[in-house]
Enzyme design. Structure first.
Site, PDB file in Angstrom:
ATOM      1  N   HIS A 142       1.312   8.348  -2.657  1.00 39.81           N
ATOM      2  CA  HIS A 142       2.855   8.353  -1.567  1.00 39.81           C
ATOM      3  C   HIS A 142       3.179   9.726  -0.913  1.00 39.81           C
ATOM      4  CE1 HIS A 142       6.360   7.004   0.822  1.00 39.81           C
ATOM      5  NE2 HIS A 142       5.829   5.995   0.342  1.00 39.81           N
ATOM      6  N   ASP A 219       6.024   9.666 -10.045  1.00 41.14           N
ATOM      7  CA  ASP A 219       7.395   8.784  -9.107  1.00 41.14           C
ATOM      8  C   ASP A 219       6.758   7.032  -9.012  1.00 41.14           C
ATOM      9  OD1 ASP A 219       7.049   6.689  -7.030  1.00 41.14           O
ATOM     10  OD2 ASP A 219       5.629   8.234  -5.537  1.00 41.14           O
ATOM     11  N   GLN A 222       6.579   1.856  -7.647  1.00 43.65           N
ATOM     12  CA  GLN A 222       5.703   0.379  -7.940  1.00 43.65           C
ATOM     13  C   GLN A 222       5.436   0.042  -9.279  1.00 43.65           C
ATOM     14  OE1 GLN A 222       4.923  -1.201  -4.718  1.00 43.65           O
ATOM     15  NE2 GLN A 222       5.650  -0.268  -3.964  1.00 43.65           N
ATOM     16  N   LYS A 245      12.848  -2.068  -3.976  1.00 40.58           N
ATOM     17  CA  LYS A 245      11.316  -1.839  -4.976  1.00 40.58           C
ATOM     18  C   LYS A 245      11.652  -3.824  -5.713  1.00 40.58           C
ATOM     19  CE  LYS A 245       8.803   1.099  -1.938  1.00 40.58           C
ATOM     20  NZ  LYS A 245       8.633   0.789  -0.882  1.00 40.58           N
ATOM     21  N   CYS A 383       1.904   4.869   4.298  1.00 42.53           N
ATOM     22  CA  CYS A 383       2.563   5.872   3.650  1.00 42.53           C
ATOM     23  C   CYS A 383       2.092   7.046   2.646  1.00 42.53           C
ATOM     24  CB  CYS A 383       3.867   5.546   2.977  1.00 42.53           C
ATOM     25  SG  CYS A 383       4.991   5.420   4.070  1.00 42.53           S
TER      26      CYS A 383
HETATM   27  N1  PLP Z   1       6.426   5.973  -3.570  1.00 44.02           N
HETATM   28  C1  PLP Z   1       5.850   5.289  -3.910  1.00 44.02           C
HETATM   29  C2  PLP Z   1       4.653   4.687  -4.708  1.00 44.02           C
HETATM   30  C3  PLP Z   1       6.184   4.096  -2.726  1.00 44.02           C
HETATM   31  O1  PLP Z   1       5.406   2.941  -2.737  1.00 44.02           O
HETATM   32  C4  PLP Z   1       7.095   4.249  -1.815  1.00 44.02           C
HETATM   33  C5  PLP Z   1       8.186   3.326  -0.986  1.00 44.02           C
HETATM   34  O2  PLP Z   1       6.918   2.055  -0.453  1.00 44.02           O
HETATM   35  C6  PLP Z   1       8.069   5.633  -2.566  1.00 44.02           C
HETATM   36  C7  PLP Z   1       7.129   6.149  -3.098  1.00 44.02           C
HETATM   37  C8  PLP Z   1       9.015   5.869  -1.576  1.00 44.02           C
HETATM   38  O3  PLP Z   1      10.257   4.894  -1.460  1.00 44.02           O
HETATM   39  P1  PLP Z   1      11.464   4.886  -0.637  1.00 44.02           P
HETATM   40  O4  PLP Z   1      10.863   4.434   0.754  1.00 44.02           O
HETATM   41  O5  PLP Z   1      11.896   3.793  -1.400  1.00 44.02           O
HETATM   42  O6  PLP Z   1      12.336   6.475  -1.215  1.00 44.02           O
END
Ligand code: PLP
Length: 425
Positions: A142, A219, A222, A245, A383
């Protein structure tokens, strides 16, 4: 049937909507938003990977805070402040338990995964990294796990390297291992890809990294909503997650790291709460996690996140994961039967995310048209532009599942997709 496709699902549509032991019909009654209609049709929410819906338990916990004990936390001597502080810290302990952290002090509340990764980049890595050093990520990250490292490389002269993926959207683990050396100062890897659904072999990556003394940042945005996460068993140095999430509020999430790791890290932002003593001659800093929580935090958000964790635990994360696997198998089969539908991301280990393209219909058109059937899906690059681009696409349509989704909704999706296909025929 392609070899990668999950085995037959245990979905029993006649049996009151139970999916792998999860009573989905009962769960649905916990989510008031599922009662609403969109364009005159019952809402079918297939966008949980972007943001999950909130159960009553979360909504009520936030409501209760604002109605009964709203006050700023820490240092307040009055009753409301103490009650708010207790609830905020209790939420931290709940999150720590959920991740199997050693203690609550290992959990830093942040705005979410994005802020947690930026915190690690700027506090943990920036003071020690320079030209000749490398940061290793994967091709399926992401943007939250790409851009902070790019910025850090610009600031320090370090180099960002990218481990490849294959045409199924799986990490090429042997290629990643071959990229490990003393030059690599951190590996950043997504636990579950939001664009492809791939579940990465994080424990194996951590164990390979350990041989070189490389810390691994996971990360987990998900992963925490979908499966049991044990940060100690994974062997990572940092684990990042987002409340929204995992059925909690937006604007709250966190970073897990061992106490000694956090203790050795300088502050990320300056302000109130993160200090011990302030004078114009110099300032000493608070111990973690307070050191990393400058300013008034999202108190209601943390309390809501604590309620979300309680809720998920009451369902059982193993049951949640099993139900999602069943629904994924069911949906994968049903969608694959649509002529011209191509699933993007066919890893052997997948979570409840199905990215797809249909004929040459633009994903945005699919998203807009299917909304008129009451079905919410996401379209675009999710993203994760490099991951989507790897498949030669500018965008995909994406269906993602939550604990409230049921097979009948998948049937509605498939029916709507067939109608949309006919419109373009
Ligand atoms: N990493 C992953 C795999 C994501 O799906 C997301 C959000 O879609 C993020 C990071 C970023 O999360 P946040 O926008 O809640 O900081």
């Amino acid at each position: 049937m392609p070899a990668w496709m999950p085995p037959g699902s245990g979905v029993d549509k006649e049996n009151g909507g139970r999916v792998a032991g999860l009573d989905v019909e009962r769960i649905r009654t916990d989510f008031p938003i599922l009662d609403r209609e969109v364009h005159g049709k019952p809402l079918v929410y297939f966008d949980t990977a972007a943001s999950a819906q909130r159960p009553l338990a979360v909504i009520e916990a936030i409501d209760d805070f604002y109605r009964r004990y709203n006050a700023n936390i820490h240092r307040g001597v009055h009753t409301l402040s103490q009650e708010a502080t207790d609830a905020y810290e209790a939420a931290r302990a709940k999150v720590a338990g959920f991740l199997n952290a050693d203690s609550a002090g290992e959990v830093v509340f942040t705005r979410g995964t994005t802020e947690a990764i930026n915190l690690v980049a700027q506090s943990f890595l920036r003071p020690t990294i320079g030209p000749g050093d490398e940061i290793l990520i994967t091709h399926m990250e992401h943007h939250a796990n790409i851009v902070p490292w790019q910025m850090l490389c610009e600031q320090t002269g370090a180099e960002l390297r990218v481990a490849p993926i294959n045409e199924r959207g799986e990490l090429e683990l042997s290629a990643l291992k071959a990229m490990l050396s003393e030059r690599v100062k951190l590996i950043g890897i997504v636990h579950v890809s939001n664009a492809l659904g791939t579940i990465n072999p994080v424990a194996e990556v951590c164990s390979a990294a350990r041989a070189f003394g490389i810390p691994v940042l996971v990360d987990g945005a998900q992963a925490t909503p979908h499966q049991a996460v044990d940060v100690q068993a994974l062997g990572c140095a940092f684990y990042c997650f987002s409340g929204h999430k995992m059925y909690g509020p937006t604007g709250i999430g966190g970073l897990w790291a061992r106490r000694e790791t956090l203790q050795a890290m300088p502050p990320y932002q300056g302000g109130g709460e993160m200090i011990s003593v302030v004078s114009f001659e110099g300032t000493t800093y608070n111990d973690p996690p307070g050191r990393f929580e400058a300013g008034t935090p999202h108190i209601a958000g943390a309390i809501g996140l604590g309620a979300a964790v309680d809720y998920l635990r009451s369902l059982g994360m193993d049951r949640v994961a099993a139900a999602e696997a069943e629904l994924l198998a069911y949906a994968t089969r049903a969608m694959s039967e649509i002529d011209g539908l191509r699933i993007v991301g066919t890893a052997a280990h997948k979570a409840g995310v199905i990215s797809f393209v249909l004929d040459d219909i633009h994903p945005n058109d699919i998203g807009t048209l299917i909304d008129h059937y009451g079905i919410a899906i996401r379209t675009g690059h999710h993203c994760a532009m490099p991951a989507v681009k790897y498949f030669g696409l500018p965008a995909t349509a994406r269906v993602s599942f939550g604990i409230y989704n049921k097979p009948a909704e998948v049937d509605q999706l498939v029916d709507a997709l067939r109608r949309i296909k006919d419109m373009f025929a």
